[in-house]
Design a protein around this motif. Structure first.
Motif, PDB file in Angstrom:
ATOM      1  N   LEU A 117       0.844  -1.185   0.000  1.00 54.42           N
ATOM      2  CA  LEU A 117       0.000   0.000   0.000  1.00 54.42           C
ATOM      3  C   LEU A 117       0.882   1.239   0.000  1.00 54.42           C
ATOM      4  CD1 LEU A 117      -1.410  -2.193   2.222  1.00 54.42           C
ATOM      5  CD2 LEU A 117      -3.176  -0.441   2.160  1.00 54.42           C
ATOM      6  N   ASP A 118       0.557   2.195  -0.873  1.00 51.25           N
ATOM      7  CA  ASP A 118       1.219   3.495  -0.783  1.00 51.25           C
ATOM      8  C   ASP A 118       0.732   4.256   0.443  1.00 51.25           C
ATOM      9  OD1 ASP A 118       2.535   2.922  -3.130  1.00 51.25           O
ATOM     10  OD2 ASP A 118       1.093   3.984  -4.390  1.00 51.25           O
ATOM     11  N   GLY A 119      -0.495   3.911   0.897  1.00 50.50           N
ATOM     12  CA  GLY A 119      -0.989   4.401   2.171  1.00 50.50           C
ATOM     13  C   GLY A 119      -1.629   5.780   2.115  1.00 50.50           C
ATOM     14  N   TYR A 120      -2.101   6.216   3.279  1.00 55.33           N
ATOM     15  CA  TYR A 120      -2.689   7.540   3.449  1.00 55.33           C
ATOM     16  C   TYR A 120      -1.959   8.244   4.586  1.00 55.33           C
ATOM     17  CZ  TYR A 120      -5.013   5.677   7.607  1.00 55.33           C
ATOM     18  OH  TYR A 120      -5.261   5.112   8.840  1.00 55.33           O
ATOM     19  N   ALA A 121      -2.222   9.522   4.755  1.00 54.58           N
ATOM     20  CA  ALA A 121      -1.573  10.295   5.815  1.00 54.58           C
ATOM     21  C   ALA A 121      -2.372  10.133   7.106  1.00 54.58           C
ATOM     22  CB  ALA A 121      -1.483  11.761   5.423  1.00 54.58           C
ATOM     23  N   PRO A 122      -1.871   9.389   8.089  1.00 55.14           N
ATOM     24  CA  PRO A 122      -2.644   9.136   9.308  1.00 55.14           C
ATOM     25  C   PRO A 122      -2.651  10.298  10.294  1.00 55.14           C
ATOM     26  CG  PRO A 122      -0.549   8.011   9.430  1.00 55.14           C
ATOM     27  CD  PRO A 122      -0.613   8.636   8.069  1.00 55.14           C
ATOM     28  N   ILE A 123      -1.683  11.201  10.210  1.00 61.37           N
ATOM     29  CA  ILE A 123      -1.664  12.338  11.132  1.00 61.37           C
ATOM     30  C   ILE A 123      -2.822  13.271  10.784  1.00 61.37           C
ATOM     31  CG2 ILE A 123      -0.295  14.232  12.067  1.00 61.37           C
ATOM     32  CD1 ILE A 123       0.871  11.458  12.598  1.00 61.37           C
ATOM     33  N   ALA A 124      -3.590  13.667  11.807  1.00 59.21           N
ATOM     34  CA  ALA A 124      -4.741  14.538  11.585  1.00 59.21           C
ATOM     35  C   ALA A 124      -4.320  15.788  10.819  1.00 59.21           C
ATOM     36  CB  ALA A 124      -5.376  14.917  12.917  1.00 59.21           C
ATOM     37  N   ALA A 125      -5.160  16.207   9.852  1.00 62.43           N
ATOM     38  CA  ALA A 125      -4.797  17.288   8.940  1.00 62.43           C
ATOM     39  C   ALA A 125      -4.441  18.576   9.668  1.00 62.43           C
ATOM     40  CB  ALA A 125      -5.936  17.528   7.951  1.00 62.43           C
ATOM     41  N   ASP A 126      -5.157  18.898  10.754  1.00 57.12           N
ATOM     42  CA  ASP A 126      -4.906  20.160  11.451  1.00 57.12           C
ATOM     43  C   ASP A 126      -3.639  20.121  12.301  1.00 57.12           C
ATOM     44  OD1 ASP A 126      -5.918  18.363  13.255  1.00 57.12           O
ATOM     45  OD2 ASP A 126      -7.242  19.791  14.271  1.00 57.12           O
ATOM     46  N   GLN A 127      -3.001  18.949  12.422  1.00 62.38           N
ATOM     47  CA  GLN A 127      -1.756  18.842  13.182  1.00 62.38           C
ATOM     48  C   GLN A 127      -0.582  18.428  12.303  1.00 62.38           C
ATOM     49  OE1 GLN A 127      -2.253  16.461  16.773  1.00 62.38           O
ATOM     50  NE2 GLN A 127      -4.420  16.989  16.890  1.00 62.38           N
ATOM     51  N   ARG A 128      -0.850  18.166  11.046  1.00 61.13           N
ATOM     52  CA  ARG A 128       0.155  17.648  10.128  1.00 61.13           C
ATOM     53  C   ARG A 128       1.170  18.726   9.771  1.00 61.13           C
ATOM     54  NH1 ARG A 128      -2.999  15.446   5.387  1.00 61.13           N
ATOM     55  NH2 ARG A 128      -4.044  14.352   7.116  1.00 61.13           N
ATOM     56  N   GLY A 129       2.431  18.316   9.594  1.00 66.19           N
ATOM     57  CA  GLY A 129       3.489  19.235   9.206  1.00 66.19           C
ATOM     58  C   GLY A 129       4.267  18.728   8.015  1.00 66.19           C
ATOM     59  N   ALA A 130       5.382  19.384   7.730  1.00 66.82           N
ATOM     60  CA  ALA A 130       6.178  19.030   6.556  1.00 66.82           C
ATOM     61  C   ALA A 130       6.778  17.633   6.653  1.00 66.82           C
ATOM     62  CB  ALA A 130       7.292  20.069   6.372  1.00 66.82           C
ATOM     63  N   VAL A 131       6.956  17.123   7.878  1.00 69.01           N
ATOM     64  CA  VAL A 131       7.588  15.811   8.039  1.00 69.01           C
ATOM     65  C   VAL A 131       6.582  14.670   7.930  1.00 69.01           C
ATOM     66  CG1 VAL A 131       9.390  16.785   9.503  1.00 69.01           C
ATOM     67  CG2 VAL A 131       7.322  15.837  10.553  1.00 69.01           C
ATOM     68  N   ASP A 132       5.301  15.002   7.782  1.00 71.15           N
ATOM     69  CA  ASP A 132       4.258  13.985   7.779  1.00 71.15           C
ATOM     70  C   ASP A 132       3.775  13.696   6.362  1.00 71.15           C
ATOM     71  OD1 ASP A 132       4.174  13.869  10.654  1.00 71.15           O
ATOM     72  OD2 ASP A 132       3.125  15.802  10.584  1.00 71.15           O
ATOM     73  N   GLY A 133       3.465  12.447   6.108  1.00 73.83           N
ATOM     74  CA  GLY A 133       2.999  12.043   4.788  1.00 73.83           C
ATOM     75  C   GLY A 133       2.302  10.703   4.855  1.00 73.83           C
ATOM     76  N   PRO A 134       2.173  10.031   3.716  1.00 70.17           N
ATOM     77  CA  PRO A 134       1.485   8.733   3.691  1.00 70.17           C
ATOM     78  C   PRO A 134       2.249   7.666   4.469  1.00 70.17           C
ATOM     79  CG  PRO A 134       1.633   9.692   1.490  1.00 70.17           C
ATOM     80  CD  PRO A 134       2.533  10.486   2.374  1.00 70.17           C
ATOM     81  N   ALA A 135       1.489   6.727   5.021  1.00 70.43           N
ATOM     82  CA  ALA A 135       2.058   5.584   5.753  1.00 70.43           C
ATOM     83  C   ALA A 135       2.063   4.381   4.808  1.00 70.43           C
ATOM     84  CB  ALA A 135       1.251   5.292   7.005  1.00 70.43           C
ATOM     85  N   ALA A 136       3.154   4.193   4.104  1.00 69.82           N
ATOM     86  CA  ALA A 136       3.271   3.095   3.149  1.00 69.82           C
ATOM     87  C   ALA A 136       3.664   1.814   3.871  1.00 69.82           C
ATOM     88  CB  ALA A 136       4.295   3.435   2.075  1.00 69.82           C
ATOM     89  N   SER A 137       3.320   0.677   3.264  1.00 67.55           N
ATOM     90  CA  SER A 137       3.682  -0.600   3.883  1.00 67.55           C
ATOM     91  C   SER A 137       3.793  -1.685   2.825  1.00 67.55           C
ATOM     92  CB  SER A 137       2.640  -1.017   4.933  1.00 67.55           C
ATOM     93  OG  SER A 137       1.373  -1.224   4.326  1.00 67.55           O
ATOM     94  N   THR A 138       4.646  -2.659   3.111  1.00 62.12           N
ATOM     95  CA  THR A 138       4.834  -3.822   2.242  1.00 62.12           C
ATOM     96  C   THR A 138       4.890  -5.061   3.124  1.00 62.12           C
ATOM     97  OG1 THR A 138       6.067  -2.539   0.611  1.00 62.12           O
ATOM     98  CG2 THR A 138       6.316  -4.926   0.532  1.00 62.12           C
ATOM     99  N   HIS A 139       4.119  -6.081   2.758  1.00 63.42           N
ATOM    100  CA  HIS A 139       4.034  -7.310   3.541  1.00 63.42           C
ATOM    101  C   HIS A 139       4.156  -8.510   2.601  1.00 63.42           C
ATOM    102  CE1 HIS A 139       1.916  -4.529   6.342  1.00 63.42           C
ATOM    103  NE2 HIS A 139       1.344  -4.132   5.227  1.00 63.42           N
ATOM    104  N   ALA A 140       4.805  -9.557   3.070  1.00 65.41           N
ATOM    105  CA  ALA A 140       4.903 -10.784   2.276  1.00 65.41           C
ATOM    106  C   ALA A 140       4.996 -11.977   3.208  1.00 65.41           C
ATOM    107  CB  ALA A 140       6.119 -10.745   1.354  1.00 65.41           C
ATOM    108  N   THR A 141       4.311 -13.047   2.853  1.00 65.37           N
ATOM    109  CA  THR A 141       4.382 -14.283   3.626  1.00 65.37           C
ATOM    110  C   THR A 141       4.388 -15.463   2.669  1.00 65.37           C
ATOM    111  OG1 THR A 141       3.335 -15.575   5.397  1.00 65.37           O
ATOM    112  CG2 THR A 141       1.869 -14.414   3.908  1.00 65.37           C
ATOM    113  N   ALA A 142       5.092 -16.519   3.035  1.00 62.96           N
ATOM    114  CA  ALA A 142       5.146 -17.741   2.235  1.00 62.96           C
ATOM    115  C   ALA A 142       5.249 -18.922   3.184  1.00 62.96           C
ATOM    116  CB  ALA A 142       6.332 -17.717   1.270  1.00 62.96           C
TER     117      ALA A 142
END
Length: 727
Positions: free
Chosen positions: A248-273
């Motif tokens: 997932l490229d993800g979404y920005a989980p930090i609330a918009a009214d508190q978000r700053g320049a260091v905040d962005g989408p929460a990406a993740s990669t998972h794999a299982t075998a």
């Protein structure tokens, strides 16, 4: 808002009275035997002997639904560690069957189990982006925490991380699940440590012959998912290969009214075998399995990440001969958990690394059990088991300024040893009355603990930590009375316990800008409780209602400190006592052959009743524990047309912190799924979650974080055999 708690519910929760194919099963007659016969079919290797986190001992080979004495009747093993009709267990059991998994708008294991209102994880957020340390399982509101208060099993083998107690939900591919059994009451008498609030067991699909299943899907937030499973039988052998990858490229989980320049989408990669092999010949069954899981998570803020690498293995053997069944199970694994945490400026314009944490751990366990019958009316289970866990958490710190006396690294860890012996007798007192009594003696030790602190001048000081050991005796008594073919009453009383994990004893952690300190002086948690309920089955309608009450002594909680401790504003501490009481309701209705309506609701009232060290906490509600959770759904399923389902979930108001100063508001979420079968084993599906795009909080640890916005997923599923399903 309360009226929404009884909205329509998608086919995701099977009451204890339902069977796998028809959610409204006729009531079973008063049982004439303690366990349904399962010798008519080979033991299913996909459900090997059961071993608990402590571990507890193994159960006899688990019967699949195809081995039930009554066609279509659900057979469960978790309630009594015996194959038994779900209607004939003296404990409340909820089953999520394969059809319900297939119809659900959810695909991740944690989302699937949270469709049962009694099931909760520490955070509301999906495991697709949530840090695994926030994904501890609790049942009926018993001690919500990143550390599970319930035991999670897959085919009898513990899934809880042995070091931390949390659950790597993404390591469980829904494509390989046959059904899920949930027992939401204290079960340490049968399963030992971690079964404080109950047990959730994932049963894998059996290896029935040559079959191939595959799913390719994509959707919102840059989601890309692929899963596959292939099986084959070669004489006495069965083989399964499976795997899943999710990004997932993800979404920005930090609330918009508190978000700053260091905040962005929460990406993740998972794999299982994984690979699984089984061998069946005559009365003997053997199996072995190995699985690998990796994931990388970005929390939505620079320098805030989590990475996981695990390798797990298991093997088991069972011999079924009169007068009973002998089972042996071995399991273990290697785990490596890594976190990076940030130091963020007040305006969130800049961020630097504050700490890097590395936590390698490993575990090995074994269990031996025997099950059999005595004097016709007794079903006996006896077992012995042991497990060893070792691990160390090492933090490399990056302070803003380093001086000779500045702490730049800390490492703490140790070893835990568990040993348990238990016995259970399920006695058929009368044709309509069964009483099951179990007792277990557990011993556990913390040994070889130490803490090493390294200063800026390079000097290091290692402090040995005191060993600890304790014995725990946990009984359980349950009864089931079939009042008539339509009505049954069940009740149980129990004592359960959970020892503090190495994570709680030695590993500090940070969420947002809140640092929580470890505590090597923690004591085990102990729970006394009981439940009383009824199940009613009428043509087209089934209802289960269960009242419960629990008192938890010495619960381990994240307590706000009066003054900071080495930079930490909270610390894990044993509180005095908490009280949890409430009610579970499950209703299923079949208004027509193609229609299913289900409603489930859990009311759980959890308060602190004693806190000698923190008297201000008395009367406060437990953090992350809503009073009300409701799931309601309707499904239309006609093979020639489509499968259409819609689900409404209500999550009540809760608090982020122990002082109840940070409320997290209630939310109503609507999800749906549509699937259309084409030809040659191919089907198309589309699912949507949070269809009304509700904004809702999932955390308030120094900064507010929000759940996922409206998302859609479109996919193609391929099934090479008629029995395959598309999850």
């Amino acid at each position: 808002m309360r009226s929404l708690r009884l909205a329509l519910w998608l086919a995701v929760v099977t009451p204890a009275t339902a069977h796998a194919e028809d959610p409204v099963a006729p009531a079973s007659a008063p049982p004439a035997a303690v366990a349904l016969p399962v010798a008519s079919a080979p033991p299913v290797a996909s459900a090997p002997p059961v071993a608990s986190e402590s571990p507890a001992a193994s159960a006899p080979p688990v019967a699949s639904e195809s081995t039930a004495a009554v066609p279509g009747e659900v057979i469960v093993v978790t309630g009594l560690r015996l194959p038994r009709s779900v209607n004939d267990v003296p404990a409340a059991v909820t089953v999520i069957d394969r059809d319900q998994l297939r119809r659900s708008p959810h695909t991740l294991a944690d989302e699937l189990v949270r469709d049962v209102p009694a099931v909760g994880t520490f955070r509301r957020s999906s495991s697709a982006i949530a840090d695994p340390t926030s994904q501890g399982l609790n049942l009926r509101g018993v001690g919500p925490s990143g550390v599970s208060r319930a035991l999670v099993l897959r085919d009898g083998v513990p899934v809880n991380d042995p070091f931390g107690g949390w659950v790597y939900w993404r390591a469980i591919s829904s494509l390989g699940i046959d059904h899920i059994e949930i027992v939401p009451s204290g079960a340490s008498a049968l399963f030992g440590n971690f079964a404080l609030g109950g047990v959730l067991q994932v049963i894998s699909r059996p290896i029935e012959g040559r079959a191939i299943d595959a799913v390719v899907a994509g959707g919102s937030l840059g989601t890309r998912r692929f899963a596959a499973r292939a099986t084959e039988r070669l004489g006495d052998f069965g083989v399964e290969l499976s795997g899943e990858a999710l990004h997932l490229d993800g979404y920005a989980p930090i609330a918009a009214d508190q978000r700053g320049a260091v905040d962005g989408p929460a990406a993740s990669t998972h794999a299982t075998a994984g690979a699984r092999i089984e061998h069946h010949r005559g009365a003997s069954t053997a199996h072995a399995a190995a699985r690998v899981f990796t994931e990388s998570l970005e929390a939505g803020t620079q320098h805030t990440t989590a990475d996981v690498r695990t390798v797990t293995y298991e093997a088991g053997w069972a011999l079924a001969r009169e007068p009973g069944t002998l089972g042996v199970a071995l399991f273990g694994g290697q785990q490596r958990f890594e976190q990076e945490r940030a130091r963020v400026s007040a305006d969130r314009a800049t961020a630097t690394t504050a700490s890097d944490q590395r936590t390698p751990s490993n575990n090995q366990g074994a269990a031996v059990t025997w099950t059999g019958r005595a004097a016709g009316r007794h079903a006996i289970v006896v077992g012995v088991d042991a497990q060893r866990v070792t691990g160390t958490a090492t933090d490399t710190l990056t302070p803003p300024m380093t001086m000779a006396s500045t702490l730049v690294a800390r490492a703490a860890g140790g070893q835990q040893r568990f040993f348990g012996v238990f016995a259970q007798d399920a006695l058929q007192v009368l044709p309509a009355l069964e009483v099951a009594a179990a007792v277990r003696l557990d011993g556990w030790q913390n040994v070889a603990g130490s803490r090493t602190l390294t200063l800026g001048d390079g000097s290091a000081t290692t402090t040995p930590l005191a060993d600890a050991s304790e014995l725990q005796l946990d009984p359980r008594l349950g009864a089931l009375w079939h009042v008539s073919r339509e009505v049954a009453v069940r009740g149980s009383a129990y004592r359960a316990f959970r020892a503090p994990t190495l994570n709680e004893l030695y590993r500090p952690f940070q969420v947002g800008n809140v640092l929580t300190a470890a505590n090597e002086r923690l004591r085990p948690e102990t729970l006394w409780g009981g439940e009383l309920g009824t199940q009613i089955v009428l043509p087209g309608v089934s209802l289960q209602a269960t009242a419960f009450g629990n008192q938890l002594s010495d619960p381990i909680a994240n307590v706000t400190l009066a003054a900071p401790l080495d930079g930490a504003t909270r610390q894990r501490q044993n509180l005095g006592k908490t009280r949890i009481y409430g009610l579970d309701l499950d209703l299923s209705w079949r208004p027509g052959a193609a229609w299913t309506v289900r409603v489930g609701h859990t009311f759980s009232d959890a308060h602190v009743t004693a806190a000698p060290a923190q008297p201000d906490l008395i009367g406060k509600r437990l953090a992350q524990d809503p009073r009300h959770r409701t799931v309601a759904a309707v499904t239309y399923d006609r093979a020639r047309l489509a499968t259409i389902g819609a689900q409404v979930r209500y999550l009540g108001r809760q608090f982020e912190d122990d002082l109840n100063t940070l409320p997290i508001g209630a939310v109503v979420l609507v999800d749906a799924r549509v699937e259309r079968t084409l030809a040659y084993g191919v089907s198309l599906f589309v699912s949507g979650q949070n269809l009304f795009d509700r904004r809702y909080l999932v955390g308030r640890a120094g900064i507010d974080t929000e759940g996922a916005p409206r998302t859609f997923e479109l996919g193609v599923a391929y099934h090479a055999s008629p029995s395959s399903a598309s999850r």
